[in-house]
Design an enzyme around this catalytic site. Structure first.
Site, PDB file in Angstrom:
ATOM      1  N   CYS A  65       0.868  -1.112  -0.014  1.00  0.00           N
ATOM      2  CA  CYS A  65      -0.090   0.050   0.114  1.00  0.00           C
ATOM      3  C   CYS A  65       0.692   1.305  -0.072  1.00  0.00           C
ATOM      4  CB  CYS A  65      -0.785   0.292   1.170  1.00  0.00           C
ATOM      5  SG  CYS A  65      -1.909   1.611   1.330  1.00  0.00           S
ATOM      6  N   ARG A  68      -0.261   4.676   3.010  1.00  0.00           N
ATOM      7  CA  ARG A  68      -0.165   4.175   4.421  1.00  0.00           C
ATOM      8  C   ARG A  68       0.236   5.601   5.364  1.00  0.00           C
ATOM      9  NH1 ARG A  68       4.184  -0.277   4.707  1.00  0.00           N
ATOM     10  NH2 ARG A  68       4.520   0.112   2.368  1.00  0.00           N
ATOM     11  N   TRP A 235      -9.239   5.540  -0.117  1.00  0.00           N
ATOM     12  CA  TRP A 235      -9.734   6.253  -1.426  1.00  0.00           C
ATOM     13  C   TRP A 235      -8.683   5.713  -2.480  1.00  0.00           C
ATOM     14  CZ3 TRP A 235      -8.423   9.378   2.504  1.00  0.00           C
ATOM     15  CH2 TRP A 235      -6.962   9.796   2.587  1.00  0.00           C
ATOM     16  N   GLU A 240      -5.230   3.038 -10.440  1.00  0.00           N
ATOM     17  CA  GLU A 240      -5.740   1.817 -10.120  1.00  0.00           C
ATOM     18  C   GLU A 240      -6.973   1.525 -11.151  1.00  0.00           C
ATOM     19  OE1 GLU A 240      -6.542   2.624  -5.651  1.00  0.00           O
ATOM     20  OE2 GLU A 240      -6.047   0.442  -5.819  1.00  0.00           O
TER      21      GLU A 240
END
Ligand code: ARG
Length: 359
Positions: A65, A68, A235, A240
């Protein structure tokens, strides 16, 4: 088995209580309690504070991720007392409503009862909100990523609609009972129609995407305790959607239609038509979410935020772990600092882990 659990629990309580600035005495007393619970029943239960810290630390430890930096702001909903599918479905609706917040997305996790000898709760969905995918005689309709789950839903009695963007029902299962299905009410569902600030005819591609990605098929592990149902969201980062969900050949495969719209030279890959189409697709995604007031972050900003996270962790005396192959964005990776360094991909706990699909 219980020894292994006791060891994991002890390590977790020590770290948790240190980070929460608890006294040595509080820590020692809690350790006695935990040990007693494990010996008498084979497991223990987290306090609300331990649960909240554990869920946040699990985000902090999520090597894939890039988002973070915001781990401390995670809103933790303790849903461990819920016992029926219907109550859980209501909690999922409430998660969607709270997290969506009319577009001002709030990172949120809802934690259902832990795995125990008597009970396992599973959410079958990969994400709470996701589009169906149908394998038909004339090819695939919708999101190819959802084909197997969509079939499972149909087998459970869900009515297929054969559209490109049909929101799948929630599917929740307790033990080996018949899973319960529930359609997500339209009032709590936020979607963004994708348009482009300047390219004529882009809206005729009729693309849209949902506002909030809520991962619901991973398990949360804290101090040796497993939460098999603990959906969480942040979010979106624009890529992506624009560089993967819409662009991958085995997803919506939109680079050819976008390239056609732009009048690009398909014959010659050195015309960089794919790259040009990718840029405009991603421009459209960021533009549309921004204009609709739905939280989204571009990959350059996200990388800067990740850099800040790395610095903060270093200052706190913690080593940052990360999975380089996931952290680099799929667009212009070498334009971010992440590309130019390496990361230790060791998995710390608490963390979120993959688990076998229940269907
Ligand atoms: N990549 C996944 C998707 O496109 C979502 C994963 C979680 N993403 C996030 N920004 N929290 O749906």
């Amino acid at each position: 088995m219980t020894n292994d659990l006791l060891e994991k629990a002890t390590e977790f309580i020590r770290t948790c209580y240190k980070e929460l600035n608890k006294t040595d005495r509080e820590t020692a007393e809690r350790l006695v309690e935990v040990r007693e619970q494990i010996h008498s029943q084979g497991f223990y239960e987290h306090t609300a504070a331990e649960l909240e810290y554990g869920a946040k630390a699990a985000w902090r430890n999520s090597n894939r991720c890039i988002g973070r930096l915001f781990w401390e702001s995670l809103h933790v909903i303790d849903a461990r007392t819920l016992s029926s599918e219907d109550e859980m479905i209501d909690a999922l609706f409430e998660h969607i409503r709270y997290a969506t917040n009319k577009g001002h997305i709030r990172p949120t996790i809802t934690i259902f009862p832990q795995e125990s000898p008597h009970q396992t709760v599973r959410i079958w969905n990969h994400q709470l909100i996701r589009y169906a995918g149908y394998q038909t005689e004339d090819g695939i309709i919708g999101d190819p990523h959802s084909i197997a789950f969509t079939k499972a839903c149909i087998d459970l009695g869900w009515e297929p609609k054969f559209g490109k963007f049909d929101v799948l029902p929630l599917v929740i299962q307790i033990n080996n009972n018949q899973p319960k299905l529930a359609d997500i009410p339209e009032e709590i569902l936020l979607e963004v129609q994708i348009r482009h600030p300047s390219l004529k005819g882009f809206e005729e591609l009729h693309l849209k995407w949902y506002a909030v990605p809520i991962i619901s098929d991973m398990k949360l592990e804290i101090g040796g305790i497993t939460y098999t149902a603990a959906p969480f969201n942040g979010w979106y980062m624009g890529t992506e959607i624009g560089a993967r969900n819409f662009a991958d050949e085995n997803r919506y495969n939109m680079l050819p239609p976008v390239g056609r719209l732009m009048g690009l030279d398909f014959k010659n890959s050195a015309s960089l038509w794919k790259d040009r189409a990718l840029i405009e697709l991603n421009t459209a995604v960021l533009y549309s979410y921004k204009e609709d007031g739905v939280s989204i972050v571009d990959h350059h900003t996200a990388a800067q935020q990740f850099k800040k996270f790395e610095e903060k962790e270093r200052e706190s005396g913690r080593a940052v772990t990360g999975n380089w192959t996931w952290l680099i964005p799929p667009l212009s990776p070498a334009a971010t600092h992440i590309f130019h360094q390496s990361y230790n991909n060791e998995m710390k706990t608490p963390n979120y882990f993959r688990q076998p699909k229940p269907y």
